[in-house]
Motif scaffolding. Structure first.
Motif, PDB file in Angstrom:
ATOM      1  N   LEU A 230       0.825  -1.209   0.000  1.00 53.63           N
ATOM      2  CA  LEU A 230       0.000   0.000   0.000  1.00 53.63           C
ATOM      3  C   LEU A 230       0.865   1.268   0.000  1.00 53.63           C
ATOM      4  O   LEU A 230       1.811   1.380   0.777  1.00 53.63           O
ATOM      5  N   ARG A 231       0.518   2.201  -0.882  1.00 52.36           N
ATOM      6  CA  ARG A 231       1.266   3.463  -0.923  1.00 52.36           C
ATOM      7  C   ARG A 231       0.356   4.549  -1.481  1.00 52.36           C
ATOM      8  O   ARG A 231       0.108   4.601  -2.681  1.00 52.36           O
ATOM      9  N   PHE A 232      -0.178   5.383  -0.573  1.00 50.59           N
ATOM     10  CA  PHE A 232      -1.049   6.477  -1.000  1.00 50.59           C
ATOM     11  C   PHE A 232      -0.228   7.749  -1.130  1.00 50.59           C
ATOM     12  O   PHE A 232       0.512   8.110  -0.213  1.00 50.59           O
ATOM     13  N   LYS A 233      -0.390   8.430  -2.267  1.00 55.90           N
ATOM     14  CA  LYS A 233       0.201   9.758  -2.417  1.00 55.90           C
ATOM     15  C   LYS A 233      -0.921  10.784  -2.369  1.00 55.90           C
ATOM     16  O   LYS A 233      -2.082  10.449  -2.576  1.00 55.90           O
ATOM     17  N   ARG A 234      -0.550  12.041  -2.129  1.00 58.32           N
ATOM     18  CA  ARG A 234      -1.557  13.116  -2.023  1.00 58.32           C
ATOM     19  C   ARG A 234      -2.148  13.419  -3.390  1.00 58.32           C
ATOM     20  O   ARG A 234      -1.416  13.767  -4.313  1.00 58.32           O
ATOM     21  N   ASP A 244      -4.412  17.045   4.495  1.00 56.74           N
ATOM     22  CA  ASP A 244      -3.518  17.183   5.661  1.00 56.74           C
ATOM     23  C   ASP A 244      -4.083  16.419   6.854  1.00 56.74           C
ATOM     24  O   ASP A 244      -3.345  15.711   7.547  1.00 56.74           O
ATOM     25  N   LEU A 245      -5.388  16.582   7.096  1.00 56.32           N
ATOM     26  CA  LEU A 245      -6.011  15.932   8.263  1.00 56.32           C
ATOM     27  C   LEU A 245      -5.867  14.409   8.168  1.00 56.32           C
ATOM     28  O   LEU A 245      -5.471  13.744   9.134  1.00 56.32           O
ATOM     29  N   VAL A 246      -6.151  13.857   6.989  1.00 61.90           N
ATOM     30  CA  VAL A 246      -6.099  12.396   6.832  1.00 61.90           C
ATOM     31  C   VAL A 246      -4.655  11.900   6.915  1.00 61.90           C
ATOM     32  O   VAL A 246      -4.355  10.911   7.588  1.00 61.90           O
ATOM     33  N   TRP A 247      -3.737  12.603   6.255  1.00 63.69           N
ATOM     34  CA  TRP A 247      -2.328  12.160   6.236  1.00 63.69           C
ATOM     35  C   TRP A 247      -1.705  12.281   7.634  1.00 63.69           C
ATOM     36  O   TRP A 247      -0.931  11.433   8.043  1.00 63.69           O
ATOM     37  N   LYS A 248      -2.069  13.361   8.357  1.00 63.50           N
ATOM     38  CA  LYS A 248      -1.543  13.550   9.712  1.00 63.50           C
ATOM     39  C   LYS A 248      -2.083  12.453  10.628  1.00 63.50           C
ATOM     40  O   LYS A 248      -1.343  11.881  11.441  1.00 63.50           O
ATOM     41  N   THR A 249      -3.356  12.151  10.462  1.00 61.27           N
ATOM     42  CA  THR A 249      -3.974  11.073  11.247  1.00 61.27           C
ATOM     43  C   THR A 249      -3.246   9.753  10.983  1.00 61.27           C
ATOM     44  O   THR A 249      -2.910   9.014  11.914  1.00 61.27           O
ATOM     45  N   ALA A 250      -2.988   9.469   9.718  1.00 64.79           N
ATOM     46  CA  ALA A 250      -2.303   8.222   9.350  1.00 64.79           C
ATOM     47  C   ALA A 250      -0.900   8.182   9.958  1.00 64.79           C
ATOM     48  O   ALA A 250      -0.473   7.149  10.505  1.00 64.79           O
ATOM     49  N   THR A 251      -0.193   9.290   9.882  1.00 65.00           N
ATOM     50  CA  THR A 251       1.171   9.345  10.421  1.00 65.00           C
ATOM     51  C   THR A 251       1.150   9.116  11.930  1.00 65.00           C
ATOM     52  O   THR A 251       1.966   8.359  12.470  1.00 65.00           O
ATOM     53  N   ASN A 252       0.198   9.741  12.616  1.00 66.91           N
ATOM     54  CA  ASN A 252       0.085   9.571  14.068  1.00 66.91           C
ATOM     55  C   ASN A 252      -0.240   8.134  14.464  1.00 66.91           C
ATOM     56  O   ASN A 252       0.113   7.683  15.550  1.00 66.91           O
ATOM     57  N   LEU A 253      -0.905   7.409  13.565  1.00 65.11           N
ATOM     58  CA  LEU A 253      -1.227   6.002  13.843  1.00 65.11           C
ATOM     59  C   LEU A 253      -0.069   5.067  13.474  1.00 65.11           C
ATOM     60  O   LEU A 253      -0.163   3.856  13.672  1.00 65.11           O
ATOM     61  N   TYR A 255       1.296   4.955  10.250  1.00 66.51           N
ATOM     62  CA  TYR A 255       1.203   4.521   8.859  1.00 66.51           C
ATOM     63  C   TYR A 255       1.876   5.510   7.883  1.00 66.51           C
ATOM     64  O   TYR A 255       1.498   5.578   6.713  1.00 66.51           O
ATOM     65  N   GLY A 256       2.846   6.249   8.389  1.00 68.12           N
ATOM     66  CA  GLY A 256       3.508   7.263   7.552  1.00 68.12           C
ATOM     67  C   GLY A 256       4.132   6.682   6.284  1.00 68.12           C
ATOM     68  O   GLY A 256       4.196   7.349   5.247  1.00 68.12           O
ATOM     69  N   ALA A 257       4.581   5.438   6.355  1.00 65.60           N
ATOM     70  CA  ALA A 257       5.222   4.821   5.176  1.00 65.60           C
ATOM     71  C   ALA A 257       4.204   4.532   4.074  1.00 65.60           C
ATOM     72  O   ALA A 257       4.557   4.427   2.899  1.00 65.60           O
ATOM     73  N   MET A 258       2.935   4.398   4.453  1.00 67.87           N
ATOM     74  CA  MET A 258       1.877   4.128   3.456  1.00 67.87           C
ATOM     75  C   MET A 258       1.211   5.404   2.960  1.00 67.87           C
ATOM     76  O   MET A 258       0.658   5.420   1.869  1.00 67.87           O
ATOM     77  N   PHE A 259       1.211   6.447   3.771  1.00 66.68           N
ATOM     78  CA  PHE A 259       0.613   7.731   3.376  1.00 66.68           C
ATOM     79  C   PHE A 259       1.763   8.715   3.170  1.00 66.68           C
ATOM     80  O   PHE A 259       2.163   9.412   4.094  1.00 66.68           O
ATOM     81  N   VAL A 260       2.310   8.726   1.969  1.00 65.94           N
ATOM     82  CA  VAL A 260       3.540   9.475   1.727  1.00 65.94           C
ATOM     83  C   VAL A 260       3.225  10.902   1.283  1.00 65.94           C
ATOM     84  O   VAL A 260       2.180  11.162   0.675  1.00 65.94           O
ATOM     85  N   ASN A 261       4.158  11.796   1.585  1.00 69.97           N
ATOM     86  CA  ASN A 261       3.939  13.204   1.266  1.00 69.97           C
ATOM     87  C   ASN A 261       4.484  13.554  -0.105  1.00 69.97           C
ATOM     88  O   ASN A 261       5.358  14.390  -0.253  1.00 69.97           O
ATOM     89  N   GLN A 262       3.954  12.854  -1.108  1.00 70.89           N
ATOM     90  CA  GLN A 262       4.312  13.169  -2.494  1.00 70.89           C
ATOM     91  C   GLN A 262       3.013  13.336  -3.268  1.00 70.89           C
ATOM     92  O   GLN A 262       2.029  12.680  -2.961  1.00 70.89           O
ATOM     93  N   PRO A 263       3.029  14.180  -4.310  1.00 74.96           N
ATOM     94  CA  PRO A 263       1.798  14.367  -5.096  1.00 74.96           C
ATOM     95  C   PRO A 263       1.592  13.257  -6.131  1.00 74.96           C
ATOM     96  O   PRO A 263       2.561  12.671  -6.615  1.00 74.96           O
TER      97      PRO A 263
END
Ligand SMILES: [Zn+2]
Length: 326
Positions: A230-234, A244-253, A255-263
């Motif tokens: 799994l790899r979600f990009k913005r 931002d809200l969803v990605w921050k939530t994922a990172t806090n849980l 799952y930062g490796a799956m919700f990456v900060n790339q477009p």
């Protein structure tokens, strides 16, 4: 959904159509036996077994979500207007009702390149104390292609939404939560503004007329959320603050490796029907499958995992919690 990487899409499309024509009997009837014992089935079993315990994913049960995908694939190809999609509609409604959800059914017909087709949007509506609606959405139809069972594209996000309904319907809700199952996301022929997103365009227009649209605080779409790596990009048609809200939530849980900060670039999907009417939207979609099994007969159960469904489900659950506290 549609990608703006048109050249690759066209190349892939030609390959898919060329590969499918010979096998398509033209009846739209399922020609795949999903029940046969095979290495694929063994892979699917393994994929179901890798789910984390539900208590580690906020109560979201990845195995249950996976079982909903197995059920969908078992109906065969499920394009809008087919006999198989009617079976799926009955299945989804039966599951939602069994969890105590109040289900609204919007039956409508849509003019498509193959004629007028009956379609249905299904909505589990959880009432809230305060004015405001949080919408969670998926499409449940599959692309009209021979031997295409859409385990990931159509199946995965629908499995996640059914499991979310099991958890959310009995809960007390400050804002209303609507869990929406759209028909007719896929283009019947070639993706265009008029041949795609039939269900979400119908619902957004209807909510615009009734005045309900102005109450929607957030529209969270899941599409293609089951792939093993799994790899979600913005997604760039999405509202940045909601992303931002969803990605921050994922990172806090964790799952930062799956919700990456790339477009990803902008993607056309059901969220556009609401974005065009001023609703904050986010599309959680894994594009990496574009280069592999997207819109091919290889979109089968062995490609997805219960773990990926659980990750997505956990992030959606926690994102709803964040939105409820605002
Ligand atoms: Zn698709």
């Amino acid at each position: 959904m549609s990608f703006h990487a048109k050249v690759l899409m066209v190349a892939l499309w030609v390959a898919v159509v060329a590969g499918c024509k010979a096998k398509d009997d033209g009846s739209g009837a399922p020609t795949v036996s999903t029940a046969a014992a095979s290495p694929q089935q063994a892979g699917a079993q393994q994929a179901a077994d890798d789910a984390p315990p539900a208590e580690k994913t906020g109560g979201f049960d990845g195995k249950r979500a996976f079982a909903h995908v197995v059920k969908q694939v078992g109906f065969g190809p499920r394009p809008s207007g087919s006999a198989a999609i009617v079976q799926l509609q009955e299945y989804i409604q039966g599951e939602l009702t069994s969890y105590g959800c109040k289900v609204d059914v919007d039956a409508f017909s849509a003019d498509t390149p193959v004629g007028r087709l009956p379609m249905k949007n299904l909505v589990a509506k959880i009432p809230g104390d305060k004015p405001g609606i949080i919408m969670l959405a998926t499409h449940y139809d599959t692309k009209r292609l021979g031997n295409f069972v859409g385990a990931d594209d159509g199946g995965s996000s629908t499995g996640v939404m059914v499991e979310l309904a099991r958890l959310l319907c009995p809960r007390h809700s400050p804002y209303a939560v609507w869990i929406v199952f759209f028909d007719g996301e896929e283009a019947v022929k070639d993706w265009s503004e008029t041949d795609s997103r039939y269900g979400s365009r119908q619902m957004a227009a209807k909510m615009g007329m009734s005045g309900e649209l102005s109450k929607v605080k957030a529209f969270l779409l899941a599409d293609i959320v089951g792939t093993r790596a799994l790899r979600f990009k913005r997604e760039e048609n999405s509202t940045p603050e909601l992303t931002d809200l969803v990605w921050k939530t994922a990172t806090n849980l964790g799952y930062g490796a799956m919700f990456v900060n790339q477009p990803t670039g902008p993607i056309e999907d059901d969220h556009l029907s609401f974005k065009k009417r001023g609703v904050p939207v986010v599309d959680v979609i894994d594009l990496e499958i574009q280069a592999t099994y997207w819109h091919t007969p290889q979109d089968t159960l062995d490609k997805i995992s219960a773990k990926s469904l659980a990750t997505t489900g956990h992030v959606f659950l926690e994102s709803v919690k964040q939105l409820q506290s605002k």
